[in-house]
Design a protein around this motif. Structure first.
Motif, PDB file in Angstrom:
ATOM      1  N   ILE A 152     -17.239  16.382   7.254  1.00  0.00           N
ATOM      2  CA  ILE A 152     -16.316  15.524   6.502  1.00  0.00           C
ATOM      3  C   ILE A 152     -16.249  14.111   6.646  1.00  0.00           C
ATOM      4  O   ILE A 152     -16.158  13.583   7.756  1.00  0.00           O
ATOM      5  CB  ILE A 152     -15.069  16.011   6.201  1.00  0.00           C
ATOM      6  N   GLU A 153     -16.570  13.116   5.749  1.00  0.00           N
ATOM      7  CA  GLU A 153     -16.938  11.892   5.876  1.00  0.00           C
ATOM      8  C   GLU A 153     -15.644  11.307   5.041  1.00  0.00           C
ATOM      9  O   GLU A 153     -15.155  11.649   4.012  1.00  0.00           O
ATOM     10  CB  GLU A 153     -18.126  11.217   5.265  1.00  0.00           C
ATOM     11  N   PHE A 154     -14.984  10.459   6.050  1.00  0.00           N
ATOM     12  CA  PHE A 154     -13.514   9.811   5.418  1.00  0.00           C
ATOM     13  C   PHE A 154     -13.588   8.325   5.093  1.00  0.00           C
ATOM     14  O   PHE A 154     -14.089   7.301   5.799  1.00  0.00           O
ATOM     15  CB  PHE A 154     -12.593   9.875   6.393  1.00  0.00           C
ATOM     16  N   LEU A 155     -13.427   7.933   3.835  1.00  0.00           N
ATOM     17  CA  LEU A 155     -13.667   6.527   3.190  1.00  0.00           C
ATOM     18  C   LEU A 155     -12.490   6.073   2.832  1.00  0.00           C
ATOM     19  O   LEU A 155     -11.794   6.653   2.036  1.00  0.00           O
ATOM     20  CB  LEU A 155     -14.800   6.695   2.122  1.00  0.00           C
ATOM     21  N   LEU A 156     -12.188   4.704   3.083  1.00  0.00           N
ATOM     22  CA  LEU A 156     -11.089   4.086   2.194  1.00  0.00           C
ATOM     23  C   LEU A 156     -11.594   3.281   1.164  1.00  0.00           C
ATOM     24  O   LEU A 156     -12.245   2.221   1.209  1.00  0.00           O
ATOM     25  CB  LEU A 156     -10.494   3.068   3.585  1.00  0.00           C
ATOM     26  N   SER A 157     -11.028   3.686   0.001  1.00  0.00           N
ATOM     27  CA  SER A 157     -11.411   3.242  -1.087  1.00  0.00           C
ATOM     28  C   SER A 157     -10.797   3.638  -2.369  1.00  0.00           C
ATOM     29  O   SER A 157      -9.884   4.503  -2.327  1.00  0.00           O
ATOM     30  CB  SER A 157     -13.167   3.510  -1.447  1.00  0.00           C
ATOM     31  N   ASP A 158     -10.875   2.695  -3.420  1.00  0.00           N
ATOM     32  CA  ASP A 158     -10.218   3.279  -4.753  1.00  0.00           C
ATOM     33  C   ASP A 158     -11.195   3.909  -5.420  1.00  0.00           C
ATOM     34  O   ASP A 158     -12.413   4.033  -5.328  1.00  0.00           O
ATOM     35  CB  ASP A 158      -9.684   2.027  -5.374  1.00  0.00           C
ATOM     36  N   VAL A 203     -19.123  16.880   2.849  1.00  0.00           N
ATOM     37  CA  VAL A 203     -17.867  16.632   1.873  1.00  0.00           C
ATOM     38  C   VAL A 203     -17.710  15.148   2.306  1.00  0.00           C
ATOM     39  O   VAL A 203     -17.393  14.640   3.530  1.00  0.00           O
ATOM     40  CB  VAL A 203     -16.714  17.539   2.183  1.00  0.00           C
ATOM     41  N   VAL A 204     -17.135  14.370   1.124  1.00  0.00           N
ATOM     42  CA  VAL A 204     -16.756  13.239   1.319  1.00  0.00           C
ATOM     43  C   VAL A 204     -15.171  13.142   0.757  1.00  0.00           C
ATOM     44  O   VAL A 204     -15.312  13.478  -0.405  1.00  0.00           O
ATOM     45  CB  VAL A 204     -17.457  12.223   0.514  1.00  0.00           C
ATOM     46  N   CYS A 205     -14.401  12.614   1.394  1.00  0.00           N
ATOM     47  CA  CYS A 205     -12.842  12.454   1.028  1.00  0.00           C
ATOM     48  C   CYS A 205     -12.645  10.956   0.901  1.00  0.00           C
ATOM     49  O   CYS A 205     -12.811  10.252   1.910  1.00  0.00           O
ATOM     50  CB  CYS A 205     -11.972  13.387   1.701  1.00  0.00           C
ATOM     51  N   VAL A 206     -11.826  10.524   0.166  1.00  0.00           N
ATOM     52  CA  VAL A 206     -11.537   9.052  -0.364  1.00  0.00           C
ATOM     53  C   VAL A 206     -10.087   8.904  -0.818  1.00  0.00           C
ATOM     54  O   VAL A 206      -9.603   9.744  -1.295  1.00  0.00           O
ATOM     55  CB  VAL A 206     -12.463   8.537  -1.652  1.00  0.00           C
ATOM     56  N   ASP A 207      -9.531   7.798   0.002  1.00  0.00           N
ATOM     57  CA  ASP A 207      -8.143   7.675  -0.481  1.00  0.00           C
ATOM     58  C   ASP A 207      -8.015   5.957  -0.424  1.00  0.00           C
ATOM     59  O   ASP A 207      -8.738   5.553   0.474  1.00  0.00           O
ATOM     60  CB  ASP A 207      -7.219   8.311   0.233  1.00  0.00           C
ATOM     61  N   ILE A 208      -7.049   5.437  -1.073  1.00  0.00           N
ATOM     62  CA  ILE A 208      -6.770   4.063  -0.992  1.00  0.00           C
ATOM     63  C   ILE A 208      -5.733   3.735   0.184  1.00  0.00           C
ATOM     64  O   ILE A 208      -5.588   2.634   0.569  1.00  0.00           O
ATOM     65  CB  ILE A 208      -6.265   3.644  -2.559  1.00  0.00           C
ATOM     66  N   SER A 209      -5.158   4.722   0.512  1.00  0.00           N
ATOM     67  CA  SER A 209      -4.239   4.708   1.710  1.00  0.00           C
ATOM     68  C   SER A 209      -4.522   5.064   2.952  1.00  0.00           C
ATOM     69  O   SER A 209      -5.059   6.159   3.337  1.00  0.00           O
ATOM     70  CB  SER A 209      -3.278   5.883   1.223  1.00  0.00           C
ATOM     71  N   PRO A 210      -4.557   3.926   3.820  1.00  0.00           N
ATOM     72  CA  PRO A 210      -4.972   4.121   5.240  1.00  0.00           C
ATOM     73  C   PRO A 210      -4.251   5.296   6.049  1.00  0.00           C
ATOM     74  O   PRO A 210      -4.997   6.009   6.713  1.00  0.00           O
ATOM     75  CB  PRO A 210      -4.990   2.879   5.842  1.00  0.00           C
ATOM     76  N   ARG A 211      -3.039   5.444   5.566  1.00  0.00           N
ATOM     77  CA  ARG A 211      -2.015   6.476   6.292  1.00  0.00           C
ATOM     78  C   ARG A 211      -2.607   7.685   5.863  1.00  0.00           C
ATOM     79  O   ARG A 211      -2.534   8.891   6.550  1.00  0.00           O
ATOM     80  CB  ARG A 211      -0.692   6.388   5.971  1.00  0.00           C
ATOM     81  N   ALA A 212      -2.962   7.928   4.705  1.00  0.00           N
ATOM     82  CA  ALA A 212      -3.424   9.142   4.032  1.00  0.00           C
ATOM     83  C   ALA A 212      -4.689   9.687   4.764  1.00  0.00           C
ATOM     84  O   ALA A 212      -4.866  10.899   5.230  1.00  0.00           O
ATOM     85  CB  ALA A 212      -3.659   9.277   2.688  1.00  0.00           C
ATOM     86  N   LEU A 213      -5.574   8.775   5.010  1.00  0.00           N
ATOM     87  CA  LEU A 213      -6.899   9.130   5.812  1.00  0.00           C
ATOM     88  C   LEU A 213      -6.570   9.531   7.181  1.00  0.00           C
ATOM     89  O   LEU A 213      -7.258  10.416   7.809  1.00  0.00           O
ATOM     90  CB  LEU A 213      -7.914   7.957   5.774  1.00  0.00           C
ATOM     91  N   GLU A 214      -5.406   8.919   7.792  1.00  0.00           N
ATOM     92  CA  GLU A 214      -5.217   9.263   9.250  1.00  0.00           C
ATOM     93  C   GLU A 214      -4.746  10.981   9.208  1.00  0.00           C
ATOM     94  O   GLU A 214      -4.956  11.667   9.950  1.00  0.00           O
ATOM     95  CB  GLU A 214      -3.844   8.374   9.785  1.00  0.00           C
ATOM     96  N   PHE A 215      -3.966  11.133   8.042  1.00  0.00           N
ATOM     97  CA  PHE A 215      -3.703  12.641   8.074  1.00  0.00           C
ATOM     98  C   PHE A 215      -4.706  13.432   7.678  1.00  0.00           C
ATOM     99  O   PHE A 215      -4.908  14.533   8.375  1.00  0.00           O
ATOM    100  CB  PHE A 215      -2.647  12.761   6.854  1.00  0.00           C
ATOM    101  N   ALA A 216      -5.887  13.131   6.890  1.00  0.00           N
ATOM    102  CA  ALA A 216      -6.803  13.900   6.565  1.00  0.00           C
ATOM    103  C   ALA A 216      -7.737  13.894   7.689  1.00  0.00           C
ATOM    104  O   ALA A 216      -8.317  14.939   7.926  1.00  0.00           O
ATOM    105  CB  ALA A 216      -7.638  13.233   5.338  1.00  0.00           C
ATOM    106  N   ARG A 217      -8.056  13.016   8.466  1.00  0.00           N
ATOM    107  CA  ARG A 217      -8.885  13.017   9.667  1.00  0.00           C
ATOM    108  C   ARG A 217      -8.001  13.952  10.726  1.00  0.00           C
ATOM    109  O   ARG A 217      -8.807  14.804  11.341  1.00  0.00           O
ATOM    110  CB  ARG A 217      -9.137  11.682  10.443  1.00  0.00           C
ATOM    111  N   PHE A 218      -6.819  13.837  10.821  1.00  0.00           N
ATOM    112  CA  PHE A 218      -6.205  14.963  11.782  1.00  0.00           C
ATOM    113  C   PHE A 218      -6.246  16.234  11.413  1.00  0.00           C
ATOM    114  O   PHE A 218      -6.549  17.001  12.267  1.00  0.00           O
ATOM    115  CB  PHE A 218      -4.535  14.430  11.911  1.00  0.00           C
ATOM    116  N   ASN A 219      -6.134  16.614  10.085  1.00  0.00           N
ATOM    117  CA  ASN A 219      -6.133  18.040   9.553  1.00  0.00           C
ATOM    118  C   ASN A 219      -7.689  18.566   9.723  1.00  0.00           C
ATOM    119  O   ASN A 219      -7.954  19.653  10.072  1.00  0.00           O
ATOM    120  CB  ASN A 219      -5.852  18.004   8.128  1.00  0.00           C
ATOM    121  N   GLY A 220      -8.723  17.511   9.413  1.00  0.00           N
ATOM    122  CA  GLY A 220     -10.004  17.930   9.647  1.00  0.00           C
ATOM    123  C   GLY A 220     -10.248  18.362  11.398  1.00  0.00           C
ATOM    124  O   GLY A 220     -10.865  19.373  11.556  1.00  0.00           O
TER     125      GLY A 220
END
Length: 216
Positions: free
Chosen positions: A209-215, A184-201
């Motif tokens: 899951i791969e986490f990417l900072l992007s629009d 699974v790849v999850c993408v968000d433009i918000s670094p803060r959102a990715l911190e939450f997503a990584r924590f939840n993973g």
């Protein structure tokens, strides 16, 4: 969508601990306490489409039972009430209390615990978000409104090779997709959102899951 209130208080994202075994304490203890959607539905009722009615403005009146671990967790992580540390320790291990403090899921105020974040059960997983009230000091990670549960319940979980979750926020749908996708790849433009997503993973013990900072 009408939010409950407005605040400007800075809130730190949850912190991943280096030891995966310590992170697993969170999900293990929540599961043992039966902190599940069905347990929450018995307290709060449900919306017509059968998602739990977590929002206080719409749910039925609820009087928590101090001897019930689910009620204690709901007071702390959904309603944001202060809970006596000793009362929580009646239901969970000392290791769990230590872990929620170290991961910033809760803070200690004298003999009480308080959480500035929300922690939801979600189809066998656990998801941390910001609180529902509008916070002008942060780029908020969206609360789990009813729509998140409806979408999670409607998706057909047929086996898939790969999934992408655009605008992942808390990572809830990427984490649910982990059950039926090889990666699974999850993408968000918000670094803060990715911190939450990584924590939840990490809290759910998910490694594909791969986490990417992007629009978009």
């Amino acid at each position: 969508m009408t939010l409950i209130a407005t605040t400007s208080e800075p809130v730190s994202p949850p912190k991943i601990l280096a030891d995966p075994l310590r992170m697993s304490i969170l999900a293990d203890e929540l599961t043992r306490c039966e902190y599940t959607l069905s347990s929450c539905a018995r307290r709060f009722g449900v919306f017509p489409r059968l998602c739990v009615n977590f929002w206080p403005m719409l749910r039925r009146k609820w009087e928590p039972n101090e001897n019930d671990p689910v009620d204690c967790l709901l007071q702390l992580f959904i309603d944001g009430r202060e809970v006596p540390t000793d009362r929580l320790r009646q239901h969970v291990s000392s290791a769990f209390v230590d872990t929620i403090l170290e991961t910033r899921l809760a803070e200690k105020h004298g003999s009480f615990l308080h959480s500035k974040l929300c922690l939801f059960p979600c189809y066998g997983k656990f998801i941390v978000t910001d609180r529902a009230c509008k916070n002008t000091s942060i780029n908020q990670v969206m609360w789990l409104w009813g729509e998140s549960y409806i979408l999670g319940g409607l998706v057909k979980r047929n086996p898939r090779k790969r999934a992408i979750d655009l605008g992942t926020g808390s990572g809830v749908h990427a984490i649910l997709a982990n059950e039926h996708c090889q990666s699974v790849v999850c993408v968000d433009i918000s670094p803060r959102a990715l911190e939450f997503a990584r924590f939840n993973g990490a809290m759910n013990g998910i490694g594909n899951i791969e986490f990417l900072l992007s629009d978009l």
